[in-house]
Scaffold this active site. Structure first.
Site, short mmCIF file in Angstrom:
data_model
loop_
_atom_site.label_atom_id
_atom_site.label_comp_id
_atom_site.label_asym_id
_atom_site.label_seq_id
_atom_site.Cartn_x
_atom_site.Cartn_y
_atom_site.Cartn_z
N ASP A 1 21.36 -55.20 -30.64
CA ASP A 1 21.17 -56.65 -30.72
C ASP A 1 20.28 -57.00 -31.91
O ASP A 1 19.28 -56.33 -32.18
CB ASP A 1 20.45 -57.14 -29.44
CG ASP A 1 21.36 -57.97 -28.55
OD1 ASP A 1 22.40 -58.45 -29.03
OD2 ASP A 1 21.01 -58.12 -27.36
N GLU B 1 23.90 -63.85 -31.60
CA GLU B 1 24.27 -64.96 -30.72
C GLU B 1 24.70 -66.19 -31.51
O GLU B 1 24.09 -66.51 -32.54
CB GLU B 1 23.07 -65.33 -29.83
CG GLU B 1 22.67 -64.20 -28.88
CD GLU B 1 21.49 -64.57 -27.96
OE1 GLU B 1 21.11 -65.76 -27.92
OE2 GLU B 1 20.98 -63.66 -27.29
N GLU C 1 29.06 -64.95 -22.01
CA GLU C 1 28.06 -64.87 -20.94
C GLU C 1 28.03 -66.16 -20.12
O GLU C 1 27.84 -67.27 -20.66
CB GLU C 1 26.66 -64.59 -21.54
CG GLU C 1 25.59 -64.48 -20.45
CD GLU C 1 24.32 -63.79 -20.88
OE1 GLU C 1 24.21 -63.36 -22.05
OE2 GLU C 1 23.40 -63.69 -20.03
N LYS D 1 25.00 -57.00 -32.71
CA LYS D 1 25.44 -58.19 -31.95
C LYS D 1 24.49 -59.33 -32.27
O LYS D 1 23.27 -59.11 -32.38
CB LYS D 1 25.45 -57.91 -30.45
CG LYS D 1 25.83 -59.14 -29.61
CD LYS D 1 26.13 -58.78 -28.16
CE LYS D 1 24.91 -58.63 -27.29
NZ LYS D 1 24.02 -59.82 -27.23
N ASP E 1 18.59 -57.06 -26.56
CA ASP E 1 17.21 -57.58 -26.65
C ASP E 1 16.70 -57.95 -25.26
O ASP E 1 15.54 -58.34 -25.10
CB ASP E 1 17.08 -58.73 -27.66
CG ASP E 1 17.96 -59.92 -27.32
OD1 ASP E 1 18.70 -59.87 -26.31
OD2 ASP E 1 17.89 -60.92 -28.07
N SER E 2 17.54 -57.76 -24.23
CA SER E 2 17.04 -57.84 -22.85
C SER E 2 15.95 -56.81 -22.61
O SER E 2 15.23 -56.88 -21.61
CB SER E 2 18.19 -57.63 -21.85
OG SER E 2 18.88 -56.43 -22.12
O1 KIV Z 1 20.48 -58.32 -24.37
C1 KIV Z 1 21.38 -58.10 -23.54
O2 KIV Z 1 21.24 -57.30 -22.61
C2 KIV Z 1 22.64 -58.82 -23.70
C3 KIV Z 1 23.62 -58.73 -22.57
C4 KIV Z 1 23.20 -59.65 -21.49
C5 KIV Z 1 25.00 -58.99 -23.03
O3 KIV Z 1 22.84 -59.48 -24.65
#
Ligand code: KIV
Length: 254
Positions: free
Chosen positions: A73, A105, A172, A103, A34-35
């Site tokens: 994500d 959090e 992280e 993934k 989600d970056s």
């Molecule tokens: O969204 C992302 O890029 C991440 C990485 C920083 C692990 O979660």
């Protein structure tokens, strides 16, 4: 790979062209992180990213990557509201996006979600330490687990994620020795970012590695300077067009 002592390589990918290159380079895992809210969409953090955003970019990465494992994500509020909602949203990332795993959090607060997803055949990667979706609560993008209490909590959360069935966990921005202790304590692999060399694998945001972000975090090594390469190429094209150097008149050359 953890059992063999072979490090796991993971990199974020957001589009088909880059995904094809990362795949050819041999990356083990591509993360549709989600970056993308920051790297692609220009937001200040990841909070505005929607499920539709991640599905669309996962589809693009799927088209580009033939081999790597794709992890998508789960954006903010797509798994925190209720377990049934989380199941539907994770299912869409696999069914519509083409991801092989999701993934999410957090530790203790998301264990019921992790357990349910895994029981339904959806592989889940955890994410502890700096949690970008909790940026306001954590007071910015800051190093985490620096107190004894927070270290204990992180170790407990990591063990709980493993017990809930998570297949791996991202660590992280935590101290290197804590990442080492966590990696030794878990059977599942740890994937570090800004957490030192002792994790079972490493992940970076691809735009940081390639030199495409204005302000990369200090732990991210820049392996290329594509930002300046692109700038020079586009400036050269600009100059050519302005000065008549491009395109050439084929008839005049004949
Ligand atoms: O969204 C992302 O890029 C991440 C990485 C920083 C692990 O979660």
């Amino acid at each position: 790979m953890k059992t063999r002592g072979e490090k796991i390589t993971m990199l974020t990918a957001y589009d088909a062209t880059m995904a094809a290159l990362f795949d050819r380079a041999g990356m083990d895992v591509l993360l549709i992180g989600d970056s993308l809210g920051m790297t692609i969409l220009g937001h200040p953090n990841t909070l505005q990213v929607t499920l539709e955003d991640v599905i669309r970019h996962t589809q693009a990465v799927r088209r580009g990557a033939a081999r790597a494992l794709l992890v998508a994500d789960m954006p903010f509020l797509t798994y925190q509201v209720s377990v049934p909602e989380a199941v539907r949203n994770a299912g869409r990332l696999l069914q519509e996006g083409g991801a092989a795993a999701v993934k999410l959090e957090g530790g203790e607060p998301v264990l019921d979600v992790v357990e349910r997803l895994v029981s339904l055949g959806i592989p889940v990667m955890g994410h502890l330490g700096l949690l970008p979706q909790s940026v306001h609560q954590q007071g910015g993008f800051k190093r985490q687990a620096t107190t004894e209490r927070a270290r204990k909590q992180l170790l407990a959360d990591a063990a709980a994620l493993e017990n809930a069935g998570a297949c791996a966990v991202v660590l992280e921005c935590i101290p290197s020795d804590l990442a080492q202790e966590t990696s030794a304590a878990l059977k599942i692999p740890t994937i570090g970012i800004g957490s030192g060399p002792h994790c079972d694998g490493q992940v970076l945001v691809s735009y940081d590695l390639l030199g495409l972000t204005a302000e990369a975090p200090p732990f991210a090594r820049q392996y290329a300077d594509l930002g300046n390469t692109i700038l020079a190429a586009v400036r050269a094209y600009y100059d050519d067009v302005k000065q008549g150097g491009f395109p050439r008149d084929r008839a005049a050359n004949a």
